[in-house]
Design an enzyme around this catalytic site. Structure first.
Site, short mmCIF file in Angstrom:
data_model
loop_
_atom_site.label_atom_id
_atom_site.label_comp_id
_atom_site.label_asym_id
_atom_site.label_seq_id
_atom_site.Cartn_x
_atom_site.Cartn_y
_atom_site.Cartn_z
N ARG A 31 0.92 -1.46 -0.05
CA ARG A 31 0.08 -0.04 -0.03
C ARG A 31 0.77 1.19 0.14
NH1 ARG A 31 -2.88 2.44 4.71
NH2 ARG A 31 -4.18 4.10 4.01
N HIS A 35 0.35 4.23 -2.73
CA HIS A 35 -0.01 5.55 -2.38
C HIS A 35 1.11 6.58 -2.78
CE1 HIS A 35 -3.74 5.07 0.45
NE2 HIS A 35 -3.87 4.21 -0.67
N HIS A 159 -5.89 -6.04 -3.29
CA HIS A 159 -6.83 -6.48 -2.01
C HIS A 159 -6.97 -7.99 -1.82
CE1 HIS A 159 -8.77 -1.89 -2.37
NE2 HIS A 159 -7.58 -2.08 -1.86
N TRP A 175 -10.32 -8.64 3.01
CA TRP A 175 -11.06 -9.19 1.77
C TRP A 175 -11.18 -10.42 1.37
CZ3 TRP A 175 -8.08 -4.72 2.00
CH2 TRP A 175 -8.30 -3.42 1.65
#
Ligand code: HEM
Ligand code: CA
Length: 270
Positions: A31, A35, A159, A175
């Site tokens: 992540r 980002h 995810h 998830w």
């Protein structure tokens, strides 16, 4: 020469050790790299992607980056031990190592990203996607980043690992049943489960009716509601090799956005 000025083999195994000591760092490293790149605007050519600009204000304080101080801090000792690597390269290498460690594809690493000097180059807030929103928003964000529908679906397949944290995003839960594994199970779950609103969470999120343990964001659900996205969800749910191949290419593209003159690191022998 393509040989990087740091011992990449030793650094890779240090990162593997870090993850094996704390499995939840794996997804958070993925992540972090996403980002860092996700601030890009391919039309304006700004937003300082892949430059570790997230170390600085204002970017480190954007709501979408909540929680990413954890993987940033975890990598800090490696920047000390291998001072010749840029933060920007370190974050991307760590994400690649994490993906491979979790069982995902081995992504060929190129080095030479240049670190931002301060926060003046940070993109404006609001460029990262909002999980509460659906296809129009998702398509707008990924088009701005320079990705088509197929690449978008492949990327969001990340995810498959990790989870949402109330304290970071206001969403809660994983998830898939194996949050430290990396495969196409995000897509198989999306298609096979019956998804209903989770009444216990203040923000709108879905849970699987069967176990109520899994979650989907509205932005995940739009991948099966929009027919142009759905056909790729079906492709990847049926073909894990194809997912690995397409994810690898799309994630490499994401983590090289806005960079110049990268050099291929020598291939890793396993
Ligand atoms: C986690 C939203 C696309 C990788 C999250 C979280 C949200 C979110 C809300 C939870 C953060 C937290 O509470 O800790 C979205 C939205 C996307 C998107 C709205 C696009 C529409 C992506 C992409 C990648 C990615 C393209 C990577 C290629 C991850 C990972 C986590 C995560 C690995 C788990 C982090 C952890 O376990 O700490 N995402 N995401 N996401 N996202 Fe995404
Ligand atoms: Ca950036």
């Amino acid at each position: 020469a393509n040989e990087p000025p740091f011992d990449i083999k030793s650094l890779r195994s240090d990162i593997e050790m870090l993850i094996s000591d704390n499995l939840d760092l794996g997804p958070s490293l993925v992540r972090l790299a996403w980002h860092e790149a996700g601030s890009y605007d391919c039309f304006k050519k700004d937003g300082a992607p892949n430059s570790a600009s997230m170390r600085f204000k204002p970017e480190c304080q954007y709501e979408g980056n909540n929680g990413l101080e954890v993987p940033r801090k975890a990598l800090e000792p490696f920047k000390k031990k291998y001072p010749q690597i840029s933060y920007a390269d370190l974050w991307v290498l760590a994400a690649y190592v994490a993906i491979e460690y979790m069982g995902g594809p081995s992504i060929p690493f190129s080095w030479g990203r240049v670190d931002a000097k301060d926060g003046s180059v940070c993109g404006p807030d609001g460029r990262l996607p909002d999980g509460a929103k659906t296809q129009d928003h998702v398509r707008e964000v990924f088009t701005r980043l320079g990705f088509n529908d197929q690449e978008t679906v492949a990327l969001i397949g990340a995810h498959t690992c990790g989870e949402c944290h109330i304290k970071y995003s206001g969403f809660d839960g994983p998830w898939t049943h194996d949050k430290n594994g990396f495969d196409n199970s995000f897509f198989t779950q999306l298609l096979s489960e019956e998804w209903v609103v989770n009444p216990k969470i203040q923000k709108m999120q879905l849970m699987d009716r069967a176990t109520t343990k899994l979650m989907m964001l509205p932005s995940d659900m739009c991948l099966i509601l929009d027919p142009k996205y759905r056909k790729y969800v079906e492709l990847y749910a049926n073909d894990n090799d194809r997912f690995n191949k397409d994810f690898s290419a799309a994630f490499k593209k994401l983590t090289e956005l806005g960079t110049k003159n990268l050099r291929k690191a020598p291939a890793v022998e396993c």
